[in-house]
Design a protein around this motif. Sequence first.
Motif, short mmCIF file in Angstrom:
data_model
loop_
_atom_site.label_atom_id
_atom_site.label_comp_id
_atom_site.label_asym_id
_atom_site.label_seq_id
_atom_site.Cartn_x
_atom_site.Cartn_y
_atom_site.Cartn_z
N PRO A 12 -0.14 103.45 81.50
CA PRO A 12 0.08 105.08 81.79
C PRO A 12 1.51 105.51 81.06
O PRO A 12 2.29 104.82 80.80
N TYR A 13 1.80 106.90 81.15
CA TYR A 13 2.98 107.44 80.52
C TYR A 13 2.92 108.70 81.31
O TYR A 13 2.27 109.48 81.54
N ILE A 14 3.96 108.73 81.95
CA ILE A 14 4.71 109.88 82.88
C ILE A 14 5.24 110.96 81.90
O ILE A 14 6.26 110.74 81.44
N GLU A 65 4.38 104.55 72.44
CA GLU A 65 4.47 103.57 73.46
C GLU A 65 3.04 102.78 73.71
O GLU A 65 3.06 102.15 74.63
N LYS A 66 2.16 103.24 72.91
CA LYS A 66 0.55 102.67 73.19
C LYS A 66 -0.16 102.92 74.46
O LYS A 66 -0.69 102.14 74.95
N ALA A 67 0.50 104.03 75.10
CA ALA A 67 -0.13 104.32 76.32
C ALA A 67 -1.66 104.96 75.97
O ALA A 67 -2.27 105.41 75.06
N ASP A 68 -2.46 105.04 77.17
CA ASP A 68 -3.89 105.43 77.13
C ASP A 68 -4.20 106.55 78.30
O ASP A 68 -5.12 106.83 78.31
N HIS A 69 -2.98 106.67 78.92
CA HIS A 69 -3.44 107.48 80.07
C HIS A 69 -2.10 108.33 80.25
O HIS A 69 -0.87 107.88 80.52
#
Length: 332
Positions: free
Chosen positions: A148-150, A66-70
């Motif tokens: 963000p990614y939860i 998903e190209k999350a960075d956090h």
Amino acid sequence: MYNLILNSLSLPSRIPLLDGPTPLQRSRLAWGDDTLYWKRDDLTPLGLGGNKLRKLEFLVADALKEKADHIITCGAPQSNHARLTAVVSAMFSLSCSIVIPGETPSQWSGNLLLDRLAGADIIPCGDESLEQEMQRVASEIKSQGRKPYIIPLGGSNVLGSLGYFLAFFELLKQAEEQGWVPSTLVCSVGSAGTFAGLVAANALLPQPLRLLGVNVAEATDRLQLQTTRLADELLNLLHTPRSLPPFTLSTDFVGPGYGQPSPASSSVLIECFQRDGILFDPVYTAKGVAAVKNLMEHKDRPFPENIVFWHTGGGPAIFDPHYYTGLLNNIR
Ligand SMILES: Cc1ncc(COP(=O)(O)O)c(C=O)c1O
């Protein structure tokens, strides 16, 4: 047969975090005429080990896709899930926020210390719920132009459970190589992702094993539903829908409540450390082992069985004075 099942599945992306199967060891403890084995997921190779690495193989792969960075997740201050999420995030250069209940901790001990060593931010949620606070942090990260990614509590969604679906077949293959067949499989159940993965995999066997989940929190109805929902979702994700074989969830070993050791968990923790040299944690795995001991001592089947307890880790929590003070009082 296991390879046949596994090769026919198409799996979502996965980052390898384990070097191979974790050890499957015979216990020296004799609590009856059954044989007890430990499946040592406390020895998964990163960040002091534990079950969550198997979940993070799929969850962090998804975050990267998903190209999350956090990464944002949540848990009790001594959450083993939070520790391993912090460690794996750091390894993949993702920043990490961990939302915990209540206020800023007064001591940075056990898992909290390791969360900080891994560079994670600890965010106490005060009067908010963990979920609301994770959403607030996510909005803040987005407002900085970042992604963000939860990861939910315990990493327990369908992707996380997939780690334990695969682990089930790892165990069966290992037992086969060692020349024995498991009959009963026991693990501790918190947010249910681990147990749901095992339940789903069990549904693919012609002769399912007996599965016992040992509830370490209070609400069993919720866990029953959560296990069934996740296991069904997982089998659908893998295009292998099945009706689930029966499983048991026991509430008999919760003791005073979630995160609180019980007299049975403390005494079995010490017994296992002294006899087998294996450390269980006081509020997850030791409660599961207390259930195994009870099962073996009050046996209702006339033949000896091979019982496996899945050691899901949690050792670092013992270095929180909240836990070790009570344990010191239990040593004879
Ligand atoms: C050491 C340990 N064992 C077992 C569990 C329960 O696993 P699950 O949340 O997948 O039910 C946890 C949960 O955090 C844990 O930390």
